[in-house]
Scaffold this motif. Structure first.
Motif, short mmCIF file in Angstrom:
data_model
loop_
_atom_site.label_atom_id
_atom_site.label_comp_id
_atom_site.label_asym_id
_atom_site.label_seq_id
_atom_site.Cartn_x
_atom_site.Cartn_y
_atom_site.Cartn_z
N VAL A 138 -8.52 22.11 -11.49
CA VAL A 138 -9.12 22.88 -10.61
C VAL A 138 -8.70 24.15 -10.05
O VAL A 138 -9.02 25.20 -9.92
CB VAL A 138 -10.00 21.78 -9.66
CG1 VAL A 138 -11.07 23.03 -8.38
CG2 VAL A 138 -10.80 21.09 -9.75
N ARG A 139 -7.05 24.06 -9.37
CA ARG A 139 -6.88 25.67 -9.11
C ARG A 139 -6.45 26.29 -10.20
O ARG A 139 -6.61 27.59 -9.51
CB ARG A 139 -5.29 24.83 -8.64
CG ARG A 139 -5.46 24.21 -7.20
CD ARG A 139 -4.08 24.28 -6.06
NE ARG A 139 -3.57 22.68 -5.96
CZ ARG A 139 -3.35 21.63 -6.13
NH1 ARG A 139 -2.90 22.07 -7.14
NH2 ARG A 139 -2.95 20.72 -5.88
N LEU A 140 -6.11 26.12 -10.87
CA LEU A 140 -5.98 26.89 -12.31
C LEU A 140 -7.35 27.20 -12.72
O LEU A 140 -7.37 28.65 -12.89
CB LEU A 140 -5.51 26.26 -13.69
CG LEU A 140 -3.83 25.56 -13.23
CD1 LEU A 140 -2.87 25.19 -14.59
CD2 LEU A 140 -2.66 27.30 -13.10
N GLN A 141 -8.76 27.04 -13.32
CA GLN A 141 -9.38 27.23 -13.38
C GLN A 141 -9.93 27.97 -11.95
O GLN A 141 -10.64 29.26 -12.17
CB GLN A 141 -10.13 26.33 -13.39
CG GLN A 141 -10.36 25.57 -14.59
CD GLN A 141 -10.49 25.97 -15.63
OE1 GLN A 141 -11.27 27.22 -15.23
NE2 GLN A 141 -10.29 25.82 -17.05
N GLY A 142 -9.44 28.15 -10.42
CA GLY A 142 -10.21 29.00 -9.38
C GLY A 142 -9.26 30.37 -9.53
O GLY A 142 -9.71 31.42 -9.88
N ALA A 143 -8.53 29.88 -9.97
CA ALA A 143 -7.13 31.27 -10.25
C ALA A 143 -7.80 32.26 -11.25
O ALA A 143 -8.58 32.98 -11.94
CB ALA A 143 -5.74 31.06 -10.52
N ARG A 144 -8.79 31.85 -12.55
CA ARG A 144 -9.03 32.00 -13.49
C ARG A 144 -9.74 33.23 -13.70
O ARG A 144 -10.22 34.12 -13.51
CB ARG A 144 -8.66 31.21 -14.69
CG ARG A 144 -8.14 30.66 -15.08
CD ARG A 144 -7.82 29.92 -16.69
NE ARG A 144 -6.99 29.12 -17.01
CZ ARG A 144 -6.89 28.01 -17.62
NH1 ARG A 144 -7.96 27.45 -17.54
NH2 ARG A 144 -6.06 27.47 -17.50
N GLU A 178 -4.02 11.50 -12.62
CA GLU A 178 -4.93 12.04 -12.93
C GLU A 178 -5.46 12.06 -12.14
O GLU A 178 -6.05 13.61 -12.25
CB GLU A 178 -6.19 10.61 -13.45
CG GLU A 178 -5.99 9.84 -15.25
CD GLU A 178 -6.25 8.99 -15.11
OE1 GLU A 178 -7.39 8.61 -14.88
OE2 GLU A 178 -6.05 7.84 -16.31
N ILE A 179 -5.57 12.61 -11.13
CA ILE A 179 -6.33 13.09 -9.69
C ILE A 179 -5.34 14.39 -9.60
O ILE A 179 -6.15 15.34 -9.38
CB ILE A 179 -6.76 12.00 -7.81
CG1 ILE A 179 -7.42 11.19 -8.55
CG2 ILE A 179 -6.84 13.06 -7.29
CD1 ILE A 179 -7.82 9.83 -7.07
N ALA A 180 -4.67 14.19 -9.22
CA ALA A 180 -3.31 15.23 -9.39
C ALA A 180 -3.36 16.25 -10.32
O ALA A 180 -3.55 17.46 -9.74
CB ALA A 180 -1.77 14.47 -8.55
#
Length: 174
Positions: free
Chosen positions: A73-79, A65-67
């Motif tokens: 979060v990385r995807l949201q950051g990229a967006r 779940e953490i992974a």
């Protein structure tokens, strides 16, 4: 003499054994084979082993779940980065479309050139000082400020006296 010492050690050992494991003559003693003892220990520890296995499974699920959350979060950051790029691009387009007012009169153009010259040589200067240097009144200075390209200039209150305004050139990044 060594026989006496040996006898005392043996009697001490048997007394100590009796103190730790008292066996009353009325209680029957149980004799277990090694495999039977292992079976009893296995039965006693089985619930603990099951609990440890359950905790390990929960830990593995938590790690998954953490992974997954980190990937999200990385995807949201990229967006978000893409959004900032899009906003920056929109700002650039707007800046190109909305041009700064261009002064039309000869006096206005000369006064703005003089303001540039003063700010480059003296640095930030109060509006009163600029009025004095240019030989104009407050109303003319106000009209002149409207004609300035505020992408190039910055108008702010003087530290310590908010009533007095200071004009300075913005830092130009090329």
């Amino acid at each position: 003499m060594s026989e006496i010492a040996l006898a005392k050690i043996n009697s001490f050992a048997s007394t100590a054994m009796q103190a730790d494991f008292p066996v009353s003559p009325s209680e029957p003693s149980i004799t277990l084979s090694l495999s039977q003892l292992r079976g009893l220990i296995q039965e006693a520890f089985q619930p603990l082993q099951d609990e440890v296995m359950g905790l390990r499974e929960e830990r593995d699920q938590d790690r998954q779940e953490i992974a997954a959350l980190r990937r999200e979060v990385r995807l949201q950051g990229a967006r978000t980065d893409d959004s900032f790029d899009a906003i920056s691009e929109i700002d650039n387009i707007i800046a190109k479309l909305v041009k700064a007012p261009t002064p039309s009169g000869e006096k206005t153009v000369a006064r703005i050139a003089k303001i540039d010259e003063v700010l480059k040589s003296r640095g930030p200067t109060t509006l009163k000082q600029l009025e004095h240097i240019l030989g104009i009144d407050r109303a003319t200075m106000t009209r002149l400020l409207v004609k300035l390209d505020m992408r190039r200039y910055e108008l702010h209150a003087r530290p310590g006296d908010a009533r007095e305004k200071v004009l300075r050139l913005k830092v130009q990044i090329h």
